[in-house]
Motif scaffolding. Structure first.
Motif, PDB file in Angstrom:
ATOM      1  N   LEU A   1       0.739  -1.089  -0.232  1.00 35.72           N
ATOM      2  CA  LEU A   1      -0.107  -0.066   0.019  1.00 35.72           C
ATOM      3  C   LEU A   1       1.236   1.287  -0.434  1.00 35.72           C
ATOM      4  CD1 LEU A   1      -3.224   1.487   0.104  1.00 35.72           C
ATOM      5  CD2 LEU A   1      -2.532   1.091   2.726  1.00 35.72           C
ATOM      6  N   PHE A   2       0.621   2.291  -0.872  1.00 36.86           N
ATOM      7  CA  PHE A   2       1.868   3.026  -0.927  1.00 36.86           C
ATOM      8  C   PHE A   2       0.880   4.757  -0.279  1.00 36.86           C
ATOM      9  CE2 PHE A   2       2.866   1.146  -4.713  1.00 36.86           C
ATOM     10  CZ  PHE A   2       3.873   1.578  -5.419  1.00 36.86           C
ATOM     11  N   GLU A   3       1.318   5.063   0.468  1.00 32.47           N
ATOM     12  CA  GLU A   3       0.951   6.659   1.009  1.00 32.47           C
ATOM     13  C   GLU A   3      -0.227   7.034   0.702  1.00 32.47           C
ATOM     14  OE1 GLU A   3       4.270   8.929   2.916  1.00 32.47           O
ATOM     15  OE2 GLU A   3       4.777   7.746   4.403  1.00 32.47           O
ATOM     16  N   ASP A   4       0.030   7.099  -0.663  1.00 38.81           N
ATOM     17  CA  ASP A   4      -1.475   7.996  -1.264  1.00 38.81           C
ATOM     18  C   ASP A   4      -2.482   7.046  -1.868  1.00 38.81           C
ATOM     19  OD1 ASP A   4      -0.831   6.320  -3.598  1.00 38.81           O
ATOM     20  OD2 ASP A   4       0.018   8.376  -4.798  1.00 38.81           O
ATOM     21  N   GLY A   5      -2.451   5.693  -1.147  1.00 40.20           N
ATOM     22  CA  GLY A   5      -3.661   4.851  -1.066  1.00 40.20           C
ATOM     23  C   GLY A   5      -3.602   4.081  -2.390  1.00 40.20           C
ATOM     24  N   ILE A   6      -2.518   4.047  -2.848  1.00 44.27           N
ATOM     25  CA  ILE A   6      -2.485   3.194  -4.085  1.00 44.27           C
ATOM     26  C   ILE A   6      -2.559   1.736  -3.567  1.00 44.27           C
ATOM     27  CG2 ILE A   6      -1.197   2.499  -6.365  1.00 44.27           C
ATOM     28  CD1 ILE A   6      -1.444   5.396  -7.335  1.00 44.27           C
ATOM     29  N   TYR A   7      -2.973   0.581  -3.801  1.00 42.06           N
ATOM     30  CA  TYR A   7      -2.500  -0.571  -3.510  1.00 42.06           C
ATOM     31  C   TYR A   7      -2.256  -1.367  -4.905  1.00 42.06           C
ATOM     32  CZ  TYR A   7      -3.718  -5.772  -1.924  1.00 42.06           C
ATOM     33  OH  TYR A   7      -3.630  -6.683  -1.559  1.00 42.06           O
TER      34      TYR A   7
END
Length: 257
Positions: free
Chosen positions: A87-93
């Protein structure tokens, strides 16, 4: 988290640049809705991809730290020997796996798209033909028999107080076989099907069948009602042995006593 499709594709391209700049890979392959099925890409999609590493270099890609070169990471989880979920910090999984090029022929690549490839990447192998399905009569008997026995076993588990197991047998296993039977008789079109998850996109593929899903899968406390709804559906579309109908209804009735 919902993410704009353009942002997903941009992140995939950024990851491809990191892989290319590493000098340790042959290709990055997008899969599914970011692969060859981009018509399915929407704000609820995530990233699925393979990194094809050079010999001896797989390990460096299974360490999720390299992904942070594309964007900051919030969470990483090594879920298989070959892959991880992040999971990236900007919400992209994202879910990905890394393999050496020698393993290309064994990988599920039907939906794969080459996002980046080194000049010496040999290209995607031809997708082998699917194995022949079992004889239709044998497959039908299997799905019907499994559906009916799953209903009966599930009701028994419910009566014993094993409600979680009961839900799995009735609203999971039996429902899966009911969907397989629906597909076999053409009530669940193959277009849009996921070979790894038969329940995917049922709502879009068969709205009429999907309208019955609340009755087929009402949840933890609703297994007896689900079993009866599934049995009624089977009786309406299949040749259900009367002995199994009686046994399943008797088990459901006993739960009410």
């Amino acid at each position: 988290m919902p993410t704009a499709p353009d942002a997903l594709l941009a992140r995939l391209n950024a990851l491809a640049r990191v892989v290319a700049d590493s000098g340790h890979a042959l290709a990055l392959l997008g899969l599914g809705s970011v692969g060859r099925e981009r018509e399915r890409l929407d704000r609820w999609s995530d990233l699925d991809f393979f990194v094809i590493a050079r010999p001896g270099e797989v390990g460096r890609f299974l360490d999720g730290a390299w992904l942070a070169q594309a964007a900051p990471l919030a969470f990483t989880f090594r879920n298989t020997p070959d892959g991880a979920k992040v999971l990236f910090e900007d919400g992209i999984y994202a879910e990905f796996a890394a393999f050496e090029g020698s393993r290309l022929p064994e990988l599920p690549l039907a939906s794969a798209r080459v996002v980046w490839a080194a000049p010496d990447f040999p290209g995607l192998p031809a997708v082998p033909p699917a194995p022949p399905p079992p004889h239709p009569a044998e497959a039908h008997a299997h799905h019907l028999g499994e559906a009916l026995t799953n209903l009966l076993v599930g009701l028994g588990r419910y009566g014993r107080g094993e409600r979680l197991s009961a839900m799995t047998f009735v609203q999971g296993y039996a429902l899966g076989h009911v969907l397989a039977l629906a597909a076999a008789r053409g009530a669940l079109p193959a277009a849009g099907a996921d070979p790894f998850s038969p329940e995917r996109r049922v709502e879009a593929r068969a709205p009429g069948l999907a309208a019955q899903l609340p009755a087929f899968a009402p949840g933890y406390a609703g297994t007896p009602q689900a079993a009866l709804a599934l049995l009624a559906h089977l009786e309406a579309h299949e040749s259900v042995p009367p002995s199994m109908s009686r046994a399943i209804r008797a088990a459901a009735q006993a739960l009410e006593e």
